[in-house]
Design an enzyme around this catalytic site. Sequence first.
Site, PDB file in Angstrom:
ATOM      1  N   GLU A 132       0.773  -1.227   0.019  1.00  0.00           N
ATOM      2  CA  GLU A 132       0.120  -0.078  -0.083  1.00  0.00           C
ATOM      3  C   GLU A 132       0.772   1.316   0.000  1.00  0.00           C
ATOM      4  OE1 GLU A 132      -2.704  -0.630   3.304  1.00  0.00           O
ATOM      5  OE2 GLU A 132      -3.228  -2.540   2.588  1.00  0.00           O
ATOM      6  N   GLU A 246      -5.790 -11.338  -0.020  1.00  0.00           N
ATOM      7  CA  GLU A 246      -6.697 -10.636   0.868  1.00  0.00           C
ATOM      8  C   GLU A 246      -8.288 -10.690   0.401  1.00  0.00           C
ATOM      9  OE1 GLU A 246      -5.151  -6.890   2.658  1.00  0.00           O
ATOM     10  OE2 GLU A 246      -3.322  -7.703   2.409  1.00  0.00           O
TER      11      GLU A 246
HETATM   12  O1  G3I Z   1      -3.939  -7.697  19.513  1.00  0.00           O
HETATM   13  C1  G3I Z   1      -4.359  -6.433  20.278  1.00  0.00           C
HETATM   14  C2  G3I Z   1      -5.341  -6.727  21.457  1.00  0.00           C
HETATM   15  O2  G3I Z   1      -4.269  -7.409  22.257  1.00  0.00           O
HETATM   16  C3  G3I Z   1      -5.841  -5.379  21.846  1.00  0.00           C
HETATM   17  O3  G3I Z   1      -6.798  -5.764  22.836  1.00  0.00           O
HETATM   18  C4  G3I Z   1      -6.755  -4.820  20.784  1.00  0.00           C
HETATM   19  C5  G3I Z   1      -7.426  -3.537  20.998  1.00  0.00           C
HETATM   20  O4  G3I Z   1      -7.978  -2.973  20.069  1.00  0.00           O
HETATM   21  O5  G3I Z   1      -6.045  -4.573  19.547  1.00  0.00           O
HETATM   22  C6  G3I Z   1      -5.428  -5.806  18.987  1.00  0.00           C
HETATM   23  O6  G3I Z   1      -4.659  -5.585  17.833  1.00  0.00           O
HETATM   24  C7  G3I Z   1      -5.428  -5.262  16.547  1.00  0.00           C
HETATM   25  C8  G3I Z   1      -5.071  -6.327  15.686  1.00  0.00           C
HETATM   26  O7  G3I Z   1      -5.657  -6.161  14.334  1.00  0.00           O
HETATM   27  C9  G3I Z   1      -5.221  -7.846  16.054  1.00  0.00           C
HETATM   28  O8  G3I Z   1      -6.825  -7.841  16.248  1.00  0.00           O
HETATM   29  C10 G3I Z   1      -5.316  -3.883  16.189  1.00  0.00           C
HETATM   30  O9  G3I Z   1      -5.904  -2.976  16.975  1.00  0.00           O
HETATM   31  C11 G3I Z   1      -5.741  -3.834  14.727  1.00  0.00           C
HETATM   32  O10 G3I Z   1      -5.591  -2.583  14.338  1.00  0.00           O
HETATM   33  C12 G3I Z   1      -5.495  -4.921  13.966  1.00  0.00           C
HETATM   34  O11 G3I Z   1      -5.992  -4.576  12.491  1.00  0.00           O
HETATM   35  C13 G3I Z   1      -5.449  -5.246  11.523  1.00  0.00           C
HETATM   36  C14 G3I Z   1      -5.244  -4.377  10.528  1.00  0.00           C
HETATM   37  O12 G3I Z   1      -4.774  -4.941   9.220  1.00  0.00           O
HETATM   38  C15 G3I Z   1      -4.291  -3.441  10.815  1.00  0.00           C
HETATM   39  O13 G3I Z   1      -4.158  -2.319  10.095  1.00  0.00           O
HETATM   40  C16 G3I Z   1      -6.399  -6.443  11.021  1.00  0.00           C
HETATM   41  O14 G3I Z   1      -6.357  -7.221  12.052  1.00  0.00           O
HETATM   42  C17 G3I Z   1      -5.825  -7.053   9.650  1.00  0.00           C
HETATM   43  O15 G3I Z   1      -6.834  -7.931   9.298  1.00  0.00           O
HETATM   44  C18 G3I Z   1      -5.499  -5.824   8.834  1.00  0.00           C
HETATM   45  O16 G3I Z   1      -5.165  -6.522   7.457  1.00  0.00           O
HETATM   46  C19 G3I Z   1      -4.785  -5.472   6.388  1.00  0.00           C
HETATM   47  C20 G3I Z   1      -3.653  -5.987   5.521  1.00  0.00           C
HETATM   48  O17 G3I Z   1      -2.621  -6.226   6.595  1.00  0.00           O
HETATM   49  C21 G3I Z   1      -2.977  -5.285   4.533  1.00  0.00           C
HETATM   50  N1  G3I Z   1      -4.204  -4.715   3.826  1.00  0.00           N
HETATM   51  C22 G3I Z   1      -5.364  -4.225   4.403  1.00  0.00           C
HETATM   52  C23 G3I Z   1      -5.803  -5.478   5.248  1.00  0.00           C
HETATM   53  C24 G3I Z   1      -7.201  -4.794   6.131  1.00  0.00           C
HETATM   54  O18 G3I Z   1      -7.229  -3.720   6.757  1.00  0.00           O
END
Ligand code: G3I
Length: 342
Positions: A132, A246
């Site tokens: 990205e 994805e």
């Molecule tokens: O693990 C912590 C947890 O301990 C905490 O309590 C919680 C509080 O909100 O957060 C948890 O972490 C989160 C993590 O996912 C695991 O669930 C993060 O806040 C959250 O921001 C993170 O989101 C991920 C996101 O990327 C980050 O931008 C999504 O799971 C993941 O599916 C997403 O994947 C991205 C690809 O890498 C790139 N393309 C877009 C795609 C979707 O956004």
Amino acid sequence: MQSAYKDFFPIGAAIAVEKNGFDSFEQYPDRLLGEFGSLVAENCMKPGEIHPEEDTFAWEGADRIAAYAREHGMLFRGHTLVWHNQTASWMFSKDGSLSARKKFSRAKLKAHIEAVVGRYAKDVYCWDVVNEAVKDNGDARKWKSNYRESSPWFAAYGNATYIRDAFEFSRKADPDAKLFYNDYGLCDPAKRARVVAMIKELDLKKHGLDGIGIQGHWNLSWPTVSAIEETIQTFHDLGLEVQITELDVDCYNSALPNAQQYGQFEDALARRYAEIFACFRKNAGKITGVTFWGVADDHTWLEHFFGNKWHPDKTRKTYPLLFDEKHGKKKAYEGVVEFGTR
Ligand code: G3I
């Protein structure tokens, strides 16, 4: 599902191995994971997760995925080495001139890639090296460039040449890996054109680029099948491998939560996945992988992402995958398998 597509392309799924969070290996039986032929880490291999401090690595999650893939004869995609999100702050310096800051970050980037790509060279067959890095659509009159200027990497270098460095360092760290640029929204012609311009401007094929990951965060009506096909063709014409990465289909088109039940979408989702996979089958010679962004509807990032924003404390149901919340096969699954066996 993978067996139906064995002559065409691997079908993969994103695996969550979050500390204190969802663990795909605990939640999903081998029978369900065995539907797929390839795995990718949803979060645990992003720089801020796997390399949170300069001298600290968190290998456990990636090691577990690598071991599972090895034991079950599956492929393993690496995601991702360079991103503006979930990044590691130790890779950037606030001090000194731009050239000093660039030198600092370039050395950290090299060390990060050598360590991570080197460790998984025997396991990971393909890397999303850069994720990205171009701009979303918007007011182009205000732009200095086609690139995501707000990325800490762009800021550290003062330009987009970090992308070229990332491919070069990855190529050196693993001469055999397939190296990808991965992005969303590529079925939009303007965004796609920016990626094409990036490939040419930075001469990325000469610096290691093998393929493009078209993130398939799509919905019931967008993008059209002809836009998907055009996107595959554009990158194929540049002599690049194409993977759909994805993949998920948001049944609510990014709307706010409500109480509707899946049944109302079952047929629409099945029709949508059928047309998408008909397109993939038709273009199988140009596609070297299709990866779902999750396994089943009980764990998907879309639960927290709606209205173009991440909501840590709110969830909604959106039913985007081929297996339901209880891991049963949805109607859409049957259609996808059928296209593989035709
Ligand atoms: O693990 C912590 C947890 O301990 C905490 O309590 C919680 C509080 O909100 O957060 C948890 O972490 C989160 C993590 O996912 C695991 O669930 C993060 O806040 C959250 O921001 C993170 O989101 C991920 C996101 O990327 C980050 O931008 C999504 O799971 C993941 O599916 C997403 O994947 C991205 C690809 O890498 C790139 N393309 C877009 C795609 C979707 O956004």
